[in-house]
Design an enzyme around this catalytic site. Structure first.
Site, PDB file in Angstrom:
ATOM      1  N   TYR A  32      43.968  46.146  35.942  1.00 24.42           N
ATOM      2  CA  TYR A  32      44.366  47.608  35.616  1.00 24.42           C
ATOM      3  C   TYR A  32      45.672  47.998  35.972  1.00 24.42           C
ATOM      4  O   TYR A  32      46.518  46.992  36.512  1.00 24.42           O
ATOM      5  CB  TYR A  32      43.222  48.330  36.515  1.00 24.42           C
ATOM      6  N   ARG A  51      54.378  45.360  34.061  1.00 27.71           N
ATOM      7  CA  ARG A  51      53.278  44.753  34.962  1.00 27.71           C
ATOM      8  C   ARG A  51      51.954  44.621  34.478  1.00 27.71           C
ATOM      9  O   ARG A  51      51.177  43.535  34.675  1.00 27.71           O
ATOM     10  CB  ARG A  51      53.366  45.445  36.487  1.00 27.71           C
ATOM     11  N   ARG A 100      25.319  36.434  29.558  1.00 24.38           N
ATOM     12  CA  ARG A 100      26.079  36.147  30.688  1.00 24.38           C
ATOM     13  C   ARG A 100      26.631  34.502  30.806  1.00 24.38           C
ATOM     14  O   ARG A 100      25.884  33.641  31.089  1.00 24.38           O
ATOM     15  CB  ARG A 100      25.500  36.559  32.111  1.00 24.38           C
ATOM     16  N   HIS A 102      30.090  32.166  32.135  1.00 24.07           N
ATOM     17  CA  HIS A 102      31.568  32.017  32.832  1.00 24.07           C
ATOM     18  C   HIS A 102      32.510  31.859  31.648  1.00 24.07           C
ATOM     19  O   HIS A 102      33.659  32.209  31.655  1.00 24.07           O
ATOM     20  CB  HIS A 102      31.641  31.183  33.715  1.00 24.07           C
ATOM     21  N   GLU A 178      50.946  42.641  53.138  1.00 23.85           N
ATOM     22  CA  GLU A 178      51.085  43.979  52.499  1.00 23.85           C
ATOM     23  C   GLU A 178      49.954  44.924  52.960  1.00 23.85           C
ATOM     24  O   GLU A 178      48.965  44.385  53.700  1.00 23.85           O
ATOM     25  CB  GLU A 178      50.948  44.079  50.792  1.00 23.85           C
ATOM     26  N   LEU A 202      51.400  42.169  45.478  1.00 23.31           N
ATOM     27  CA  LEU A 202      51.624  42.826  44.159  1.00 23.31           C
ATOM     28  C   LEU A 202      53.315  43.112  44.091  1.00 23.31           C
ATOM     29  O   LEU A 202      53.769  43.702  45.383  1.00 23.31           O
ATOM     30  CB  LEU A 202      50.728  43.982  44.209  1.00 23.31           C
TER      31      LEU A 202
HETATM   32  N1  PDD Z   1      48.050  50.389  44.588  1.00 24.94           N
HETATM   33  N2  PDD Z   1      49.815  46.251  46.808  1.00 24.94           N
HETATM   34  C1  PDD Z   1      48.610  46.393  46.472  1.00 24.94           C
HETATM   35  C2  PDD Z   1      47.399  45.535  46.866  1.00 24.94           C
HETATM   36  C3  PDD Z   1      48.393  47.611  45.756  1.00 24.94           C
HETATM   37  O1  PDD Z   1      46.953  47.780  45.463  1.00 24.94           O
HETATM   38  C4  PDD Z   1      49.260  48.497  45.372  1.00 24.94           C
HETATM   39  C5  PDD Z   1      48.986  49.802  44.627  1.00 24.94           C
HETATM   40  C6  PDD Z   1      50.760  48.172  45.818  1.00 24.94           C
HETATM   41  C7  PDD Z   1      51.649  49.026  45.549  1.00 24.94           C
HETATM   42  O2  PDD Z   1      52.265  48.983  44.003  1.00 24.94           O
HETATM   43  P1  PDD Z   1      52.927  50.336  43.275  1.00 24.94           P
HETATM   44  O3  PDD Z   1      54.233  50.683  44.164  1.00 24.94           O
HETATM   45  O4  PDD Z   1      53.421  49.730  42.016  1.00 24.94           O
HETATM   46  O5  PDD Z   1      51.986  51.336  43.110  1.00 24.94           O
HETATM   47  C8  PDD Z   1      50.906  47.021  46.182  1.00 24.94           C
HETATM   48  C9  PDD Z   1      47.315  51.249  43.513  1.00 24.94           C
HETATM   49  C10 PDD Z   1      48.207  52.724  44.045  1.00 24.94           C
HETATM   50  C11 PDD Z   1      45.993  51.304  43.532  1.00 24.94           C
HETATM   51  O6  PDD Z   1      45.262  50.296  43.377  1.00 24.94           O
HETATM   52  O7  PDD Z   1      45.480  52.630  43.477  1.00 24.94           O
END
Ligand code: PDD
Length: 283
Positions: A32, A51, A100, A102, A178, A202
């Site tokens: 997503y 991305r 179903r 894999h 993070e 990420l």
């Molecule tokens: N999440 N790290 C993780 C695990 C994230 O899920 C997100 C963003 C970020 C920050 O990425 P960005 O700055 O590109 O939004 C870092 C989004 C907002 C979500 O899952 O809703």
């Protein structure tokens, strides 16, 4: 009820359904992307599309739509939800198949859906900051991909909330990677510090913009992994994401960070970020 997009049509969110055998549901076989939209204008959409392409390619799904098609969906959904700030979620699963199994389907038919979520005003966080705790990072080794395998994130957040905190910073082998849905930046001895891109986190679109803004403002930057042990002494800690923007962390594991209030570097970068949001070059 707000609209959702599902495989070429727009319908009420509560009338949009995926089949039971969808691989996103059965295997977490899905990616997503989340694109913020301010006053009807997508912010940093190109970086989000790049991305998305990276995530799709890595899990071997051909992008089912062209960029103009994605843009049309964002326009339609954001017009249906005319709020100052919203996030458009673009979701692609590998699809549903009779059996179903894999193994990857020979003839993939991805399911594509999208919806809008209003981004609430975050005045309380901007004034008082977040209270955060550290939690073990139990995720897989490809956290650079934006997949829907979010159970470790969900559980780390749940534990943080049980401990009275707003969020968690995830730590593996002594390294703070993070937040549960955000990137981590710390001001250590006056230097803006954040990990280099790696499979452990990420590559945040928000974080990248912050790095550019900090460089333009001549703030010293150091790209190195942050040890969890370094965090209590940080001048400032921030969690950054497209929906959260730059959230100052004012308490970590029940101890104040810096003065215990959003710090001066946050004030400076946040002001630049608010201006960048209105700059049409950042589409
Ligand atoms: N999440 N790290 C993780 C695990 C994230 O899920 C997100 C963003 C970020 C920050 O990425 P960005 O700055 O590109 O939004 C870092 C989004 C907002 C979500 O899952 O809703």
């Amino acid at each position: 009820m707000p609209l959702a997009y599902l495989n070429g049509t727009y319908l009420d969110q509560n009338k949009a359904h995926l089949p039971l055998m969808d691989r996103g549901l059965l295997f977490g076989d899905s990616v997503y992307e989340v694109i913020p939209v301010y006053h009807g204008k997508p912010f940093q959409a190109s970086a989000h599309f790049s991305r998305l392409q990276h995530s799709l390619h890595a899990i071997r799904i051909t992008n089912p739509l062209s960029q103009p098609n994605w843009q049309q969906i964002i326009t339609a959904l954001s017009a249906d939800n005319p709020v100052p700030a919203q996030a458009i979620y673009l979701q692609i699963t590998r699809g549903a198949y009779p059996e179903r199994a894999h193994q990857l389907p020979a003839q993939p038919q991805p399911n594509v859906f999208a919806f809008s979520k209003t981004i609430p005003a975050n005045q309380h966080i901007r004034q008082h900051g977040l209270h955060v705790v550290t939690q073990p990072d139990e995720r897989w080794q490809r956290c650079d991909l934006k997949t829907t395998n979010l159970l470790p994130n969900v559980l780390a957040l749940a534990t943080a909330r049980e401990q009275g905190a707003d969020d968690a910073i995830m730590v593996r082998d002594g390294i703070a990677h993070e937040g549960t849905s955000s990137n981590l930046i710390a001001i250590l001895d006056g230097t803006l510090t954040t990990a280099p891109d790696s499979p452990q986190l990420l590559p945040g679109v928000t974080r990248n913009l912050i790095l550019r803004l900090a460089a333009q403002a001549n703030i010293p930057i150091n790209r190195h992994s942050i040890c969890a042990d370094e965090l209590p002494q940080a001048d400032e800690i921030w969690l950054t994401s497209s929906t959260r923007e730059i959230a100052p962390v004012t308490r970590l594991n029940q101890q104040p960070i810096g003065s215990g209030t959003p710090g001066p570097v946050w004030q400076q970068i946040d002001a630049l970020y608010q201006v960048a949001k209105t700059n049409p070059d950042n589409k």
